[in-house]
Design a protein around this motif. Sequence first.
Motif: not given
Length: 264
Positions: A28-53
């Motif tokens: 998805h997309i939106h105009k707002g900035y977005e901050f994502t902070f992992v507190l426990e465990g593992t989060l799989n994310a994809k931003v544009d064409d890059t994957e993050y664990n």
Amino acid sequence: MFFHQPHNTIGNNIFNACVYRSIFYDTHIHKGYEFTFVLEGTLNAKVDDTEYNLTNGEALLLFPYQLHSYQADATCLCLIIVFSDSFISSFANIVKDKKALSAKLLPSAETQAFIKKTFLTQPTYPVSVSVKMPDELPLKACLYALCDDFLKQNELIPSPRKYSLISELILYVEKNFQKNITLRSTAKDLGYCHEHLSRVFNKAFHVNFKTFVNQYRLEFASHLIKTTKKTFLEIAMESGFQSVRSFNRTFLTLANVNPSSLRK
């Protein structure tokens, strides 16, 4: 395909925050900035064409209109904050027309403690919980602290000036919703075939173009109702509605409230 989040796009003071116990969001997309902070465990994310664990203590900072998605099970606990550039205007000016080579950051120990103090008011989070907006000064201080960490850790490069078609369309509506625009006139102004733009728009937004534009008009009109003494006719015309009848109908349809009740 991806979807647009209008509630994280429309308005000058966007703020939405939640602590998630497990999460799944399609691209998805939106105009707002977005901050994502992992507190426990593992989060799989994809931003544009890059994957993050991401694991404990790691974070992402996303710029407006970056494509992104998330996936994590119940062992993951993360804080996600979406906010408008009005809260970080100096940072927004620094990164204007630029992109970061990476969206990832590791907030300093001081910043992490500040984030937890500002946003995490419960001792534990067994389920997902919405986060109340903090007072303005600590909110801005906390956001600027994480933005500072981000700039220290990431390289900025010039961003391509050619937006994707969807981003280009959203920006056009943002600038022109007060006018009597249609999808056909928009396609002409942007230099696209109407049929092609219509197909792309319908797949991305799942609402008709008039409703999409009226979301912007509604947000603008709501602000005028709350902050001015202008008549409803003046507000309707200034917001881009073609009549007071259309103005009233849109409020009832999209906001489930009439303008008189909102002013009271």
